[in-house]
Design a protein around this motif. Structure first.
Motif, PDB file in Angstrom:
ATOM      1  N   THR A 143       0.779  -1.135  -0.122  1.00 18.30           N
ATOM      2  CA  THR A 143       0.030   0.016   0.225  1.00 18.30           C
ATOM      3  C   THR A 143       0.782   1.282   0.097  1.00 18.30           C
ATOM      4  N   GLN A 144       2.195   1.164   0.252  1.00 21.55           N
ATOM      5  CA  GLN A 144       3.226   2.379   0.229  1.00 21.55           C
ATOM      6  C   GLN A 144       3.746   2.245  -1.136  1.00 21.55           C
ATOM      7  N   SER A 145       4.360   3.547  -1.163  1.00 16.98           N
ATOM      8  CA  SER A 145       5.428   3.802  -2.426  1.00 16.98           C
ATOM      9  C   SER A 145       6.452   2.579  -2.740  1.00 16.98           C
ATOM     10  N   CYS A 146       6.696   2.472  -4.050  1.00 20.49           N
ATOM     11  CA  CYS A 146       7.863   1.721  -4.277  1.00 20.49           C
ATOM     12  C   CYS A 146       9.319   2.026  -3.660  1.00 20.49           C
ATOM     13  N   ALA A 147       9.244   3.503  -3.700  1.00 22.61           N
ATOM     14  CA  ALA A 147      10.414   3.927  -3.118  1.00 22.61           C
ATOM     15  C   ALA A 147      10.698   3.524  -1.573  1.00 22.61           C
ATOM     16  N   VAL A 148       9.687   3.739  -0.855  1.00 25.14           N
ATOM     17  CA  VAL A 148       9.634   3.284   0.433  1.00 25.14           C
ATOM     18  C   VAL A 148       9.923   1.927   0.901  1.00 25.14           C
ATOM     19  N   ASP A 149       9.013   0.825  -0.345  1.00 28.69           N
ATOM     20  CA  ASP A 149       9.373  -0.381  -0.196  1.00 28.69           C
ATOM     21  C   ASP A 149      10.818  -0.980  -0.431  1.00 28.69           C
ATOM     22  N   ASN A 150      11.497  -0.065  -1.241  1.00 32.12           N
ATOM     23  CA  ASN A 150      12.728  -0.376  -1.913  1.00 32.12           C
ATOM     24  C   ASN A 150      13.760  -0.043  -0.456  1.00 32.12           C
ATOM     25  N   ILE A 151      13.532   1.022   0.019  1.00 33.22           N
ATOM     26  CA  ILE A 151      14.270   1.280   1.274  1.00 33.22           C
ATOM     27  C   ILE A 151      14.294   0.247   2.274  1.00 33.22           C
ATOM     28  N   TYR A 152      12.959   0.034   2.624  1.00 33.27           N
ATOM     29  CA  TYR A 152      12.784  -1.075   3.636  1.00 33.27           C
ATOM     30  C   TYR A 152      13.460  -2.506   3.305  1.00 33.27           C
ATOM     31  N   ASN A 153      13.377  -2.799   2.187  1.00 27.24           N
ATOM     32  CA  ASN A 153      13.708  -4.033   1.735  1.00 27.24           C
ATOM     33  C   ASN A 153      15.382  -4.090   1.972  1.00 27.24           C
ATOM     34  N   HIS A 154      15.971  -2.818   1.537  1.00 26.53           N
ATOM     35  CA  HIS A 154      17.338  -2.780   1.731  1.00 26.53           C
ATOM     36  C   HIS A 154      17.844  -2.944   3.003  1.00 26.53           C
ATOM     37  N   VAL A 155      16.916  -2.519   4.102  1.00 29.79           N
ATOM     38  CA  VAL A 155      17.204  -2.892   5.582  1.00 29.79           C
ATOM     39  C   VAL A 155      16.948  -4.232   5.691  1.00 29.79           C
ATOM     40  N   GLY A 173      17.956   3.163  -8.040  1.00 29.14           N
ATOM     41  CA  GLY A 173      16.749   3.514  -8.562  1.00 29.14           C
ATOM     42  C   GLY A 173      16.194   4.893  -7.991  1.00 29.14           C
ATOM     43  N   MET A 174      16.789   5.481  -7.048  1.00 32.00           N
ATOM     44  CA  MET A 174      16.240   6.558  -6.144  1.00 32.00           C
ATOM     45  C   MET A 174      17.369   7.709  -6.135  1.00 32.00           C
ATOM     46  N   PRO A 175      16.982   8.958  -5.874  1.00 31.24           N
ATOM     47  CA  PRO A 175      17.666  10.009  -5.865  1.00 31.24           C
ATOM     48  C   PRO A 175      18.440   9.948  -4.542  1.00 31.24           C
ATOM     49  N   PRO A 176      19.579  10.809  -4.411  1.00 37.17           N
ATOM     50  CA  PRO A 176      20.251  10.883  -3.044  1.00 37.17           C
ATOM     51  C   PRO A 176      19.535  11.079  -2.019  1.00 37.17           C
ATOM     52  N   THR A 216       0.886   2.064  -6.994  1.00 34.44           N
ATOM     53  CA  THR A 216       1.476   3.383  -7.608  1.00 34.44           C
ATOM     54  C   THR A 216       1.124   3.158  -9.251  1.00 34.44           C
ATOM     55  N   PHE A 217       1.791   4.055  -9.944  1.00 34.37           N
ATOM     56  CA  PHE A 217       1.704   3.640 -11.324  1.00 34.37           C
ATOM     57  C   PHE A 217       3.073   4.000 -12.020  1.00 34.37           C
ATOM     58  N   TYR A 218       3.344   3.157 -12.979  1.00 31.28           N
ATOM     59  CA  TYR A 218       4.772   2.877 -13.475  1.00 31.28           C
ATOM     60  C   TYR A 218       5.413   4.398 -13.693  1.00 31.28           C
ATOM     61  N   GLU A 219       4.848   5.191 -14.480  1.00 33.82           N
ATOM     62  CA  GLU A 219       5.335   6.685 -14.798  1.00 33.82           C
ATOM     63  C   GLU A 219       5.765   7.408 -13.738  1.00 33.82           C
ATOM     64  N   LEU A 220       5.144   7.238 -12.428  1.00 32.14           N
ATOM     65  CA  LEU A 220       5.410   8.153 -11.178  1.00 32.14           C
ATOM     66  C   LEU A 220       6.810   7.509 -10.469  1.00 32.14           C
ATOM     67  N   GLU A 221       7.027   6.186 -10.739  1.00 36.40           N
ATOM     68  CA  GLU A 221       8.360   5.682 -10.100  1.00 36.40           C
ATOM     69  C   GLU A 221       9.143   4.613 -10.950  1.00 36.40           C
ATOM     70  N   GLU A 222       9.228   5.196 -12.111  1.00 34.95           N
ATOM     71  CA  GLU A 222       9.655   4.272 -13.134  1.00 34.95           C
ATOM     72  C   GLU A 222      11.217   3.615 -12.639  1.00 34.95           C
ATOM     73  N   VAL A 225      10.802   1.038  -9.783  1.00 31.73           N
ATOM     74  CA  VAL A 225       9.763  -0.112 -10.334  1.00 31.73           C
ATOM     75  C   VAL A 225      10.868  -0.958 -11.043  1.00 31.73           C
ATOM     76  N   ASP A 226      11.777  -0.319 -11.962  1.00 38.61           N
ATOM     77  CA  ASP A 226      12.263  -1.369 -12.918  1.00 38.61           C
ATOM     78  C   ASP A 226      13.382  -1.871 -12.030  1.00 38.61           C
ATOM     79  N   TRP A 227      14.027  -1.340 -10.813  1.00 38.08           N
ATOM     80  CA  TRP A 227      15.175  -2.016 -10.092  1.00 38.08           C
ATOM     81  C   TRP A 227      14.256  -3.237  -9.231  1.00 38.08           C
ATOM     82  N   MET A 228      13.105  -2.936  -9.053  1.00 43.52           N
ATOM     83  CA  MET A 228      12.512  -4.074  -7.973  1.00 43.52           C
ATOM     84  C   MET A 228      11.980  -5.185  -8.795  1.00 43.52           C
ATOM     85  N   ALA A 229      11.713  -4.751 -10.138  1.00 43.70           N
ATOM     86  CA  ALA A 229      11.344  -5.750 -11.284  1.00 43.70           C
ATOM     87  C   ALA A 229      12.469  -6.932 -11.593  1.00 43.70           C
TER      88      ALA A 229
END
Length: 463
Positions: A143-155, A173-176, A216-222, A225-229
């Motif tokens: 239910t949360q953004s892919c950016a947040v999911d990516n951070i949590y998964n790295h932890v 896949g993320m900005p600094p 989310t939608f692909y264009e928003l977190e392209e 999303v590509d990294w997680m895929a």
């Protein structure tokens, strides 16, 4: 009920939500989309939440979605009212929920319409284990953004070490990111141990899920999303908000259909109708965030100082924090309500900006309706969302707190003025409208999210 018996369904999905408003909404909306595309849906929540629901009357799609309940161990009274700790509740939910979910699956297997797939909220990974025991495929729903999911998964994988020591964090896949841009469970490590275990625990068995669905939608977190895929069968299926505000494909789909709070929407609409375009600041901190007494007072005084009008949602549990006589002293310029239909408010032309905690649902709703934001993040994923709102999507600004962590009245007034009156506001509104168009295209027939839902259904049918 007759409609359900007459329809021929392609498959049957059991959709299981975490029992809070912010998690029920997107999963319920996804259920409507599945139902529209010929999939039978049974929505599952807890027995206590079921008793406290206000069911909307405007959504005919809910007529064909079945509703079942399971136990979290607190069927008669909510765990919060009993003063139960978060960890004790989650332990009880897993124990009682595992047993009653298994009983429900067994009941449905003998009903003539057995379950073909379990879609479950990522906050509760244990339903996947139950599904696998029944030989049922599982789709985890983030239910949360892919950016947040990516951070949590790295932890979770030990790739992002805690406590944080670096001043800049680089993730694929993320900005600094600065430490303050990360979810509060990481930036303020140790502050909420039970919730930390909850969000990191989302990934304990995600590799066993047959699908990974993201709101989310692909264009928003392209990029992310590509990294997680690369690792998971990711499908972006959002934004999951009522059809009236996106594609209009669901008849009378004006709201999510279920509320845990009683709404004052009629009063809001009547009041907004009296004001010109882009003249009102809308303020809401969602269904769960709690502002401290001092922050609530500074926010109130900032609204009072601002030149424009305001519509402020203050939940009943927060009402005592509003300064004495504030409502009486601001009746000429403001309206304070306990709850409202946020989408209906954001869609109103009188609303010129949204002062928000930056919860993911609120972010997606505002973005989908082209309303610029003032971010005052409080905890959990909200700081990361605020970072993207300001620096990546450029649809809002972030109010700056002082050294005590309080956003002062002058800053509140300044942020409102910058969006409602300044040149910056025009630029942010233009960007917000761009993302609104992209959100619309994502859910249109053949759009990225619509296509992903179709592919999910097709692979489900073939199993």
């Amino acid at each position: 009920m007759e409609k359900q018996q007459q329809r021929v369904y392609k498959a049957h999905c059991l959709v299981f939500t975490y029992p809070s408003q912010g998690h029920i909404n997107p999963l319920l909306q996804f259920s409507k989309l599945l139902d529209r595309k010929g999939v039978k849906v049974t929505l599952v929540t807890t027995r206590y939440i079921y008793k406290t629901m206000y069911r909307g009357s405007s959504c005919t799609a809910l007529d064909t979605i079945s509703l079942e309940t399971i136990s979290d161990g607190y069927d008669e009274e909510g765990w919060k009212t009993l003063g139960i700790s978060v960890q004790a509740y989650l332990d009880s939910f897993r124990k009682a929920g595992s047993q009653t979910l298994a009983e429900l699956l067994q009941k449905l297997s003998c009903s003539g319409c057995p379950v073909d797939c379990l879609v479950y909220d990522a906050f509760m990974p244990w339903p996947l284990d139950i599904a696998k025991k029944f030989g049922i495929p599982g789709a985890v729903f983030f239910t949360q953004s892919c950016a947040v999911d990516n951070i949590y998964n790295h932890v979770n994988k030990g790739l992002l070490k805690l406590p944080l020591t670096d001043s800049e964090i680089s993730l694929p896949g993320m900005p600094p990111l600065e430490p303050s841009d990360l979810p509060s469970f990481l930036s303020d490590y140790g502050s909420y141990p039970a919730f930390f275990e909850l969000v990191i625990g989302q990934f304990c068995n995600v590799d066993k899920a047959d699908w990974v669905l993201c709101n989310t939608f692909y264009e928003l977190e392209e990029q992310v999303v590509d990294w997680m895929a690369k690792f998971w069968p990711v499908k972006t299926i959002g934004p999951t908000i009522p059809s009236k505000y996106l594609d209009n494909r669901l008849e009378d789909d004006k709201d999510y259909g279920v509320n845990l709070f009683k709404s004052d929407s009629d009063a809001c609409m009547k009041w907004l109708n009296q004001h010109p375009k882009n003249s009102v600041a809308y303020i809401s901190f969602g269904s769960a965030a709690r502002l401290g007494q001092e922050q609530m007072e500074e926010l109130a005084l900032g609204l009072k100082m601002s030149k424009g009008k305001f519509l402020w949602v203050v939940r009943e549990s927060e009402a005592a924090k509003v300064p004495e006589n504030f409502i009486e002293e601001t009746t000429e310029k403001g309206l304070v309500v306990s709850w409202c239909s946020q989408l209906e408010v954001l869609a109103h032309e009188a609303v010129g900006c949204f002062i928000t905690h930056c919860g993911w649902n609120s972010t997606l709703e505002s973005l989908s309706l082209g309303v610029p934001l003032v971010g005052i993040p409080q905890w959990t994923d909200q700081s990361t969302n605020a970072k993207y709102i300001r620096d990546v999507w450029k649809i809002g600004i972030k109010a700056q707190p002082d050294e005590e962590g309080i956003v002062r009245r002058a800053e509140v007034e300044h942020c409102i003025s910058e969006i409602m009156e300044g040149h910056r506001g025009k630029e942010l509104r233009k960007n917000a409208m761009k993302w609104k168009d992209l959100a619309q295209k994502a859910v249109d027939e053949g759009g990225s999210s619509d296509k992903n839902i179709d592919e999910f259904i097709e692979t489900l049918i073939k199993r």
